[in-house]
Design a protein around this motif. Sequence first.
Motif, PDB file in Angstrom:
ATOM      1  N   ARG A 156      23.341  -8.475 -30.156  1.00 37.70           N
ATOM      2  CA  ARG A 156      24.862  -8.745 -29.911  1.00 37.70           C
ATOM      3  C   ARG A 156      25.072  -9.003 -28.340  1.00 37.70           C
ATOM      4  N   TRP A 157      25.961  -9.652 -27.987  1.00 37.72           N
ATOM      5  CA  TRP A 157      26.170 -10.366 -26.749  1.00 37.72           C
ATOM      6  C   TRP A 157      26.522  -9.066 -26.052  1.00 37.72           C
ATOM      7  N   MET A 158      27.292  -8.087 -26.490  1.00 35.63           N
ATOM      8  CA  MET A 158      27.535  -6.834 -25.841  1.00 35.63           C
ATOM      9  C   MET A 158      27.246  -5.498 -26.751  1.00 35.63           C
ATOM     10  N   ALA A 159      26.752  -4.440 -26.035  1.00 32.54           N
ATOM     11  CA  ALA A 159      26.644  -3.159 -26.736  1.00 32.54           C
ATOM     12  C   ALA A 159      25.538  -3.358 -27.531  1.00 32.54           C
ATOM     13  N   SER A 160      24.221  -3.741 -27.075  1.00 36.67           N
ATOM     14  CA  SER A 160      23.107  -4.092 -27.855  1.00 36.67           C
ATOM     15  C   SER A 160      22.059  -2.887 -27.452  1.00 36.67           C
ATOM     16  N   GLY A 161      22.535  -1.733 -27.116  1.00 35.55           N
ATOM     17  CA  GLY A 161      21.599  -0.685 -27.027  1.00 35.55           C
ATOM     18  C   GLY A 161      21.794   0.498 -27.920  1.00 35.55           C
ATOM     19  N   PHE A 162      20.762   0.857 -28.340  1.00 40.20           N
ATOM     20  CA  PHE A 162      20.917   2.053 -29.350  1.00 40.20           C
ATOM     21  C   PHE A 162      20.412   3.436 -28.451  1.00 40.20           C
ATOM     22  N   ARG A 163      21.290   4.224 -28.002  1.00 41.14           N
ATOM     23  CA  ARG A 163      20.959   5.292 -27.337  1.00 41.14           C
ATOM     24  C   ARG A 163      20.965   6.579 -27.919  1.00 41.14           C
ATOM     25  N   ILE A 164      20.057   7.457 -27.562  1.00 43.91           N
ATOM     26  CA  ILE A 164      19.819   8.815 -28.205  1.00 43.91           C
ATOM     27  C   ILE A 164      19.921   9.777 -27.182  1.00 43.91           C
ATOM     28  N   CYS A 165      20.782  10.536 -27.301  1.00 40.49           N
ATOM     29  CA  CYS A 165      20.781  11.810 -26.450  1.00 40.49           C
ATOM     30  C   CYS A 165      20.174  13.073 -26.880  1.00 40.49           C
ATOM     31  N   VAL A 166      19.379  13.635 -26.293  1.00 35.10           N
ATOM     32  CA  VAL A 166      18.687  14.830 -26.676  1.00 35.10           C
ATOM     33  C   VAL A 166      19.299  16.059 -26.140  1.00 35.10           C
ATOM     34  N   LEU A 167      19.956  16.964 -26.908  1.00 36.86           N
ATOM     35  CA  LEU A 167      20.789  17.870 -26.644  1.00 36.86           C
ATOM     36  C   LEU A 167      19.852  19.213 -26.434  1.00 36.86           C
ATOM     37  N   SER A 168      19.325  19.483 -25.482  1.00 30.95           N
ATOM     38  CA  SER A 168      18.021  20.462 -25.280  1.00 30.95           C
ATOM     39  C   SER A 168      18.579  21.590 -24.299  1.00 30.95           C
ATOM     40  N   GLY A 169      19.650  21.194 -23.439  1.00 33.14           N
ATOM     41  CA  GLY A 169      20.092  22.165 -22.496  1.00 33.14           C
ATOM     42  C   GLY A 169      18.939  22.323 -21.158  1.00 33.14           C
ATOM     43  N   ALA A 170      18.044  21.494 -21.186  1.00 26.57           N
ATOM     44  CA  ALA A 170      17.126  21.734 -20.018  1.00 26.57           C
ATOM     45  C   ALA A 170      16.690  20.292 -19.999  1.00 26.57           C
ATOM     46  N   GLN A 171      16.152  19.855 -18.817  1.00 27.04           N
ATOM     47  CA  GLN A 171      15.451  18.753 -18.300  1.00 27.04           C
ATOM     48  C   GLN A 171      14.122  18.626 -19.215  1.00 27.04           C
ATOM     49  N   LEU A 172      13.999  17.568 -19.823  1.00 23.58           N
ATOM     50  CA  LEU A 172      12.634  17.291 -20.670  1.00 23.58           C
ATOM     51  C   LEU A 172      11.543  16.489 -19.781  1.00 23.58           C
ATOM     52  N   SER A 173      10.368  16.911 -20.135  1.00 23.15           N
ATOM     53  CA  SER A 173       9.593  15.957 -19.490  1.00 23.15           C
ATOM     54  C   SER A 173       9.167  14.349 -19.843  1.00 23.15           C
ATOM     55  N   LYS A 174       8.820  13.503 -19.108  1.00 20.30           N
ATOM     56  CA  LYS A 174       8.745  12.143 -19.782  1.00 20.30           C
ATOM     57  C   LYS A 174       7.993  12.001 -20.936  1.00 20.30           C
ATOM     58  N   GLN A 175       7.020  12.804 -21.050  1.00 18.00           N
ATOM     59  CA  GLN A 175       6.160  12.914 -22.217  1.00 18.00           C
ATOM     60  C   GLN A 175       7.104  13.187 -23.500  1.00 18.00           C
ATOM     61  N   ASP A 176       8.017  14.367 -23.238  1.00 18.11           N
ATOM     62  CA  ASP A 176       8.630  14.730 -24.172  1.00 18.11           C
ATOM     63  C   ASP A 176       9.443  13.593 -24.566  1.00 18.11           C
ATOM     64  N   ILE A 177      10.330  13.073 -23.735  1.00 17.80           N
ATOM     65  CA  ILE A 177      11.158  11.683 -24.194  1.00 17.80           C
ATOM     66  C   ILE A 177      10.432  10.764 -24.821  1.00 17.80           C
ATOM     67  N   LYS A 178       9.314  10.323 -24.228  1.00 14.99           N
ATOM     68  CA  LYS A 178       8.641   9.481 -24.877  1.00 14.99           C
ATOM     69  C   LYS A 178       8.060   9.791 -26.300  1.00 14.99           C
ATOM     70  N   TYR A 179       7.636  10.927 -26.463  1.00 14.15           N
ATOM     71  CA  TYR A 179       7.565  11.579 -28.110  1.00 14.15           C
ATOM     72  C   TYR A 179       8.422  11.185 -29.071  1.00 14.15           C
ATOM     73  N   ILE A 180       9.755  11.403 -28.395  1.00 14.39           N
ATOM     74  CA  ILE A 180      11.148  11.258 -29.341  1.00 14.39           C
ATOM     75  C   ILE A 180      11.200   9.703 -29.539  1.00 14.39           C
ATOM     76  N   GLY A 181      10.879   9.164 -28.657  1.00 12.95           N
ATOM     77  CA  GLY A 181      11.098   7.651 -28.639  1.00 12.95           C
ATOM     78  C   GLY A 181      10.196   6.977 -29.681  1.00 12.95           C
ATOM     79  N   GLU A 182       9.010   7.398 -29.645  1.00  7.37           N
ATOM     80  CA  GLU A 182       7.747   6.763 -30.357  1.00  7.37           C
ATOM     81  C   GLU A 182       8.266   7.232 -31.789  1.00  7.37           C
ATOM     82  N   ALA A 183       8.468   8.467 -32.162  1.00  4.28           N
ATOM     83  CA  ALA A 183       9.018   9.045 -33.635  1.00  4.28           C
ATOM     84  C   ALA A 183       9.727   8.098 -34.136  1.00  4.28           C
ATOM     85  N   ILE A 184      10.920   7.885 -33.285  1.00  7.31           N
ATOM     86  CA  ILE A 184      12.014   6.774 -33.834  1.00  7.31           C
ATOM     87  C   ILE A 184      11.406   5.403 -34.158  1.00  7.31           C
ATOM     88  N   LEU A 185      10.711   4.908 -33.072  1.00  6.53           N
ATOM     89  CA  LEU A 185       9.978   3.662 -33.327  1.00  6.53           C
ATOM     90  C   LEU A 185       8.880   3.549 -34.428  1.00  6.53           C
TER      91      LEU A 185
END
Length: 138
Positions: free
Chosen positions: A61-90
């Motif tokens: 799309r010309w605009m709005a081409s990102g699919f963003r997922i916010c993890v509602l965890s209440g705490a800062q996640l590690s980079k590894q945790d965020i990568k794991y979630i992304g890889e599960a989606i992918l």
Amino acid sequence: MPLANLWNRILSWFRERNDRLQLVNDFNMAARQAWVAGYVPSCLKASISKGYSEYRHSFSRWMASGFRICVLSGAQLSKQDIKYIGEAILSNEQLVRQLVVLGWDTLEVHCDVGNYGCRWALKEHLMLGGGNANNGIH
């Protein structure tokens, strides 16, 4: 341009917009149900974002081409945790293909706490021609 062609283009744009919103709503409903049932430790919430222009592909799309997922965890996640979630989606080939044909080119995963997140080019995770996807993270 004949009026009929213009009208068909307008209707097509609204159908695509509706399909995109329906996918976001369906994702959010399934994520909420999985969290409430206790299948996953954090609730995920999808939204549409600007995207990352370097990840563009022919269906972007010309605009709005990102699919963003916010993890509602209440705490800062590690980079590894965020990568794991992304890889599960992918790893869901059908979802990735659906995102691409609906005009998304960027997957973003962020936490509800802090400013850290990861993003991936969806085109690098398509299983085209039976080959393996590139598992690069950016």
